[in-house]
Scaffold this active site. Structure first.
Site, short mmCIF file in Angstrom:
data_model
loop_
_atom_site.label_atom_id
_atom_site.label_comp_id
_atom_site.label_asym_id
_atom_site.label_seq_id
_atom_site.Cartn_x
_atom_site.Cartn_y
_atom_site.Cartn_z
N GLU A 1 7.26 -17.95 -24.27
CA GLU A 1 7.19 -16.70 -23.50
C GLU A 1 8.40 -15.80 -23.81
O GLU A 1 8.27 -14.58 -23.90
CB GLU A 1 7.10 -17.02 -22.00
CG GLU A 1 7.26 -15.84 -21.05
CD GLU A 1 6.18 -14.77 -21.15
OE1 GLU A 1 5.20 -14.94 -21.92
OE2 GLU A 1 6.33 -13.73 -20.48
N GLU B 1 6.97 -8.19 -27.97
CA GLU B 1 6.20 -7.13 -27.31
C GLU B 1 6.97 -5.83 -27.16
O GLU B 1 6.43 -4.76 -27.37
CB GLU B 1 5.82 -7.57 -25.88
CG GLU B 1 4.63 -8.46 -25.75
CD GLU B 1 4.38 -8.79 -24.29
OE1 GLU B 1 3.27 -8.55 -23.83
OE2 GLU B 1 5.30 -9.30 -23.60
N LYS C 1 -1.94 -2.99 -20.68
CA LYS C 1 -1.67 -3.90 -19.56
C LYS C 1 -2.85 -4.81 -19.30
O LYS C 1 -2.69 -5.99 -19.01
CB LYS C 1 -1.36 -3.06 -18.32
CG LYS C 1 -1.03 -3.86 -17.10
CD LYS C 1 0.44 -4.20 -17.09
CE LYS C 1 0.79 -5.20 -16.02
NZ LYS C 1 1.82 -6.14 -16.49
N HIS D 1 10.48 -29.87 -40.14
CA HIS D 1 9.20 -29.97 -40.87
C HIS D 1 8.80 -28.62 -41.48
O HIS D 1 7.63 -28.37 -41.72
CB HIS D 1 8.10 -30.49 -39.94
CG HIS D 1 8.39 -31.86 -39.44
ND1 HIS D 1 8.39 -32.97 -40.25
CD2 HIS D 1 8.77 -32.30 -38.21
CE1 HIS D 1 8.72 -34.04 -39.55
NE2 HIS D 1 8.96 -33.65 -38.31
N TRP E 1 -3.60 -1.92 -1.41
CA TRP E 1 -3.53 -3.16 -2.19
C TRP E 1 -3.88 -4.24 -1.18
O TRP E 1 -3.07 -4.64 -0.36
CB TRP E 1 -2.11 -3.36 -2.73
CG TRP E 1 -2.05 -4.28 -3.90
CD1 TRP E 1 -2.28 -3.98 -5.21
CD2 TRP E 1 -1.75 -5.68 -3.87
NE1 TRP E 1 -2.14 -5.09 -5.99
CE2 TRP E 1 -1.81 -6.15 -5.20
CE3 TRP E 1 -1.43 -6.59 -2.86
CZ2 TRP E 1 -1.57 -7.47 -5.54
CZ3 TRP E 1 -1.18 -7.91 -3.20
CH2 TRP E 1 -1.25 -8.33 -4.53
N CYS F 1 0.85 -1.19 0.00
CA CYS F 1 0.00 0.00 0.00
C CYS F 1 0.89 1.24 0.00
O CYS F 1 2.09 1.16 0.24
CB CYS F 1 -0.88 0.02 1.24
SG CYS F 1 -1.80 -1.49 1.45
N ARG G 1 1.46 1.40 -6.24
CA ARG G 1 1.66 0.47 -5.13
C ARG G 1 0.38 -0.29 -4.78
O ARG G 1 0.43 -1.30 -4.06
CB ARG G 1 2.13 1.23 -3.88
CG ARG G 1 3.41 1.99 -4.07
CD ARG G 1 3.75 2.76 -2.83
NE ARG G 1 4.03 1.87 -1.72
CZ ARG G 1 5.23 1.36 -1.45
NH1 ARG G 1 6.25 1.68 -2.22
NH2 ARG G 1 5.41 0.55 -0.45
N ASN H 1 0.89 0.54 6.11
CA ASN H 1 1.39 -0.29 5.01
C ASN H 1 2.17 -1.43 5.65
O ASN H 1 3.08 -1.18 6.45
CB ASN H 1 2.31 0.56 4.11
CG ASN H 1 3.07 -0.29 3.12
OD1 ASN H 1 2.57 -1.32 2.67
ND2 ASN H 1 4.27 0.13 2.78
N GLY H 2 1.81 -2.67 5.33
CA GLY H 2 2.50 -3.82 5.91
C GLY H 2 1.50 -4.85 6.38
O GLY H 2 0.32 -4.78 6.03
N LYS I 1 8.08 -11.98 -25.20
CA LYS I 1 8.72 -10.81 -24.56
C LYS I 1 9.48 -10.00 -25.61
O LYS I 1 9.41 -8.78 -25.64
CB LYS I 1 9.70 -11.25 -23.46
CG LYS I 1 9.11 -11.70 -22.18
CD LYS I 1 8.60 -10.61 -21.27
CE LYS I 1 7.18 -10.26 -21.44
NZ LYS I 1 6.11 -11.12 -21.22
#
Ligand code: G6P
Length: 608
Positions: free
Chosen positions: A481, A488, A603, A504, A75, A2, A27, A101-102, A485
Site C-alpha cells: 500500500e 498514485e 475515485k 531471487h 450522508w 451531513c 460532506r 447534522n449529527g 500511494k
C-alpha cells in the site's frame, strides 16, 4: 457528516440554498432537500441522490418561491438513503421544518414516547423526533420550543429550523456539530462550514455548543440555553473558497490523513462494548462464521491491500484459510467457491465495477458475502448478505487514506469477533485485544506526531528514479500500500517486494544510492528483515527504515528513519501506513503533482 445551510433575506432562497449544498456535497451526497417558506406556506422538495437532481427537480430553485429556507445534503446514518429519510423533516401540523447534522443518541426512547402521544413518523431517521418535539413544545414562541426540545436531546446536533408562524426567520442550534452564521447586507445565512458562505459573505459568527441563533434578514441574535442573549463578535474569513472546502488543509489528502484517528475511532467505538467486539449489523450474529471452511477477500486497489494486511489477523485468530484475490482476477478465474466459503468484499465507494462483478460471481456459486464498505446505500452494501460500514466519512482525495485504515480496522475487529465465536479466543484474550483496538486512534495520531522529518526526507528522495519498499509478513502487506500511494500521487516508480524475495532477482536492481524503504515493525521477524537491510546496504542502497522509536538495531544501520509507536504487530498496519502516506504526500508536493486528482485516476472506478 451531513451538510446544512439556511438563508433569510430579500432574494429567492432556493437558488442560494442549492448553491450552498453543492459546496457542502463533499460532506454527504446520498440524498438532499430544501424547505422554502413563502409567507406562511412551507414547501419541501427532496430527492434521493445528488444536489444536481434537486436542482433539476426545482428548475435550479426557480420553481420554489420564497425568501427564507433551509437545506440539507445527507450522508445516511439512521435509515437508508431514501427520499422519505432525506431532510428537511416536517412536523405533523406542517408548522415546522428542520434539517439536522449529527446523531440523536436517545432517539429510540423519544420516538417511543412521541408515538405514544400520537405523533406519526414518516422516516426511519433519528432526526424526526426533533421536529415532533418542537411541535409538542410550541406555545407561540419558537425560541422557547427550541430550548425545551434541545433539553431533551442527547448526542450531537447542528439544527436548522423554520416555522410557518414566523415567515422571514430561520433558527440554528449547535451542540457538538459545526455551525457557522454568515452576516450579509439585508440577508443572513447559516451553514455547516464556511465553504457554503464565502460566495456571499466573509463575516461570520462561529456558534458554540449550547448556543441558539435567531436570524432575520436584518438581524442575528444568539442566546444560551436559558434564553439569555449572548453578544458575539463576528470573525472575518480570510481563506479562499477552495481552502475553506478543505478545512484549512492544502489538500483533501492531507486533511484525510489527519482525520484518520477520528475515522478509526468512529469505526471502532460503537463496536466494542465491555471488552467485547459487537457487530449489531450482522443479522446472524456470530453464526456468520459457523461452517465456514475458507475465507476469500476480494477487492481492488488499496481495498485489496487492506485485505492483504487484514489476512494475517484473520487467519491467526480464526485458523481458517484466507485467500486475498484481486476482484478483476477472481471474476474470470472459475473460482473454487461454495456455500462453505465466506467472501469478504472490501470497497470504499461500494461502486467498483470489478468488485461488484466478483461479488456476484461468488454469490452465484453459493458463497455468503460480507461487505466492508464506506458509502451507505452503495451497490456493494445493498447486494451483500451482510454489510459492515467503515465510518470514515466522505473521502474526496482520489488516493484513499482513511478509507484504507478503516477497512483494515474492520478486518481486525472481524478477526477478534470470529475468533471468539469459534471458541479460539477466551474472554480475557478478547478483552486484551479490544483494549489494543481501542488504543489505535491514539497510536495513529502518534504515528503522525512522531514524524516531523517527513517533509525534509521528501526533499531528499523526491527525484529518485525508483523507490523500493521491502518488508515481511504484515510489513510486506503495508509495503504494498505504501508503494501504491507513492505511485498514485507522485508518479515515481515505486515497487514493494517481500524482503525475503530480494535475492531471487530484485537485488540486481540495487545500485549506489538506490533508495530502499524498509518496514521493520514486526519483532518476530525483525532479525530477518535486518539481514535484508544489510544486504542492500552493502550494495550501496540508501535505507529509509520504518520502525519503533527504541529499535536500536535498526537505528544503527539505517540512513534515515520513520517511526511508529509501540503497538502489537498483529494490529500494527494502521499505524505503519500513516508515515508512508505522509511521505508519498510530501514527495508528490515536492514534484508539483496534482495530489487530490492524480492524472489518469478516478475515485470510483465504475467501469471494468
Ligand atoms: C480506485 C481508487 C483507489 C481505490 C480503488 C478501489 O482506484 O483510486 O483509492 O482503492 O479504486 O475502490 P473502492 O471504492 O472499491 O475501495
Amino acid at each position: 457528516m451531513c451538510g446544512i445551510v439556511g438563508y433569510t433575506g430579500t432574494q429567492d432562497a432556493a437558488p442560494i440554498l442549492l448553491d450552498g449544498l453543492k459546496k457542502l456535497e463533499y460532506r454527504g451526497y446520498d440524498s438532499a432537500g430544501i424547505a422554502v417558506m413563502d409567507h406562511n406556506i412551507i414547501s419541501v422538495n427532496k430527492v434521493k441522490g445528488r444536489i444536481v437532481s434537486l436542482s433539476e427537480k426545482t428548475s435550479d430553485g426557480a420553481s420554489v418561491p420564497g425568501t427564507t429556507g433551509i437545506g440539507h445534503t445527507r450522508w445516511a446514518t439512521h435509515g437508508a438513503p431514501t427520499e422519505e429519510n432525506a431532510h428537511p423533516h416536517l412536523s405533523n401540523d406542517g408548522r415546522f421544518a428542520i434539517v439536522h447534522n449529527g446523531i440523536i443518541e436517545n432517539y429510540m426512547a423519544l420516538r417511543e414516547e412521541l408515538l405514544g402521544d400520537g405523533y406519526v413518523f414518516q422516516s426511519e431517521t433519528d432526526t424526526e423526533v426533533i421536529v415532533h418535539l418542537l411541535e409538542m413544545y410550541y406555545r407561540g414562541n419558537v425560541r422557547d420550543a427550541l430550548i425545551r426540545t434541545a433539553n431533551r436531546l442527547q448526542g450531537s446536533y447542528a439544527l436548522g429550523v423554520i416555522c410557518s408562524e414566523e415567515p422571514g426567520s430561520i433558527y440554528a442550534v449547535r451542540e457538538k456539530s459545526p455551525l457557522i452564521l454568515g452576516l450579509g447586507i439585508d440577508e443572513n445565512f447559516f451553514a455547516s462550514d464556511v465553504t457554503a458562505l464565502v460566495n456571499h459573505t466573509r463575516n461570520v459568527i462561529y456558534l458554540e455548543d449550547g448556543e441558539f441563533a435567531e436570524l432575520t434578514c436584518d438581524a442575528i441574535r444568539v442566546f444560551d440555553v436559558t434564553g439569555r442573549e449572548i453578544i458575539k463578535t463576528p470573525s472575518r474569513i480570510l481563506w479562499d473558497v477552495q481552502a475553506a472546502e478543505k478545512g484549512g488543509y492544502e489538500h483533501f489528502m492531507l486533511k484525510e490523513i489527519m482525520e484518520q484517528p477520528a475515522a478509526v475511532k468512529a469505526t471502532i467505538a460503537p463496536r466494542i462494548r465491555e471488552g467485547e467486539v459487537v457487530f449489531d449489523e450482522l443479522k446472524d450474529g456470530p453464526a456468520v462464521i459457523s461452517g465456514v471452511r475458507k475465507i476469500i477477500i476480494t477487492a481492488c486497489g488499496s481495498a485489496y491491500y487492506a485485505g492483504c494486511a487484514g489476512k494475517y489477523a484473520l487467519e491467526k485468530l480464526t485458523r481458517i484459510p484466507v485467500e486475498v484475490v484481486l476482484a478483476s482476477e477472481l471474476r474470470y478465474s472459475d473460482p473454487l467457491i461454495d456455500k462453505d466459503t465466506l467472501v469478504i468484499v472490501i470497497s470504499q465507494s461500494g461502486e467498483t465495477a470489478d468488485t461488484i462483478a466478483a461479488m456476484r460471481e461468488c454469490s452465484e456459486r453459493g458463497a455468503r458475502t460480507l461487505a466492508v464498505v464506506n458509502v451507505v446505500g452503495s451497490t456493494v452494501a445493498n447486494i451483500a448478505d451482510y454489510t459492515v460500514y467503515t465510518w470514515a466519512g466522505p473521502e474526496i482525495a482520489v488516493a484513499t487514506t482513511k478509507g484504507y485504515t478503516t477497512q483494515v480496522t474492520v478486518l481486525y475487529m472481524l478477526s477478534v469477533y470470529f475468533g471468539r465465536a469459534l471458541g479460539l479466543i477466551g474472554e480475557d484474550q478478547e478483552k486484551e485485544m479490544t483494549d489494543t483496538l481501542q488504543q489505535l486512534p491514539r497510536l495513529i495520531q502518534q504515528s503522525i506526531d512522531l514524524n516531523p522529518a517527513i517533509p525534509s526526507l521528501a526533499k531528499k528522495y523526491h527525484d529518485s528514479k525508483a523507490l523500493f519498499f521491502i518488508g515481511r509478513n504484515t510489513d510486506y502487506a503495508v509495503a504494498l500500500e505504501g508503494a501504491l500511494k507513492m505511485k498514485e500521487i507522485s508518479y515515481l516508480h515505486a515497487e514493494a517486494y517481500a524482503a525475503g524475495e530480494l535475492k531471487h532477482g530484485t537485488i540486481a536492481l540495487i545500485e549506489e544510492h538506490q533508495p530502499v524503504i524498509a518496514l521493520c515493525c514486526n519483532p518476530s521477524i525483525m532479525e530477518k528483515t535486518l539481514s535484508n537491510i544489510v544486504e542492500v546496504k552493502s550494495r550501496g542502497a540508501e535505507v529509509l527504515a520504518l520502525t519503533f522509536r527504541n529499535n536500536q538495531k535498526i537505528l544503527s544501520v539505517a540512513d534515515d528513519l520513520l517511526f511508529i509507536p509501540d503497538v502489537e504487530s498483529l494490529f500494527s498496519a494502521v499505524t505503519e501506513i500513516v508515515p508512508l502516506q505522509l511521505l508519498a504526500y510530501h514527495v508528490a508536493k515536492e514534484n508539483g503533482c496534482d495530489i487530490d486528482k492524480p492524472k489518469n485516476l478516478a475515485k470510483s472506478v465504475t467501469v471494468e
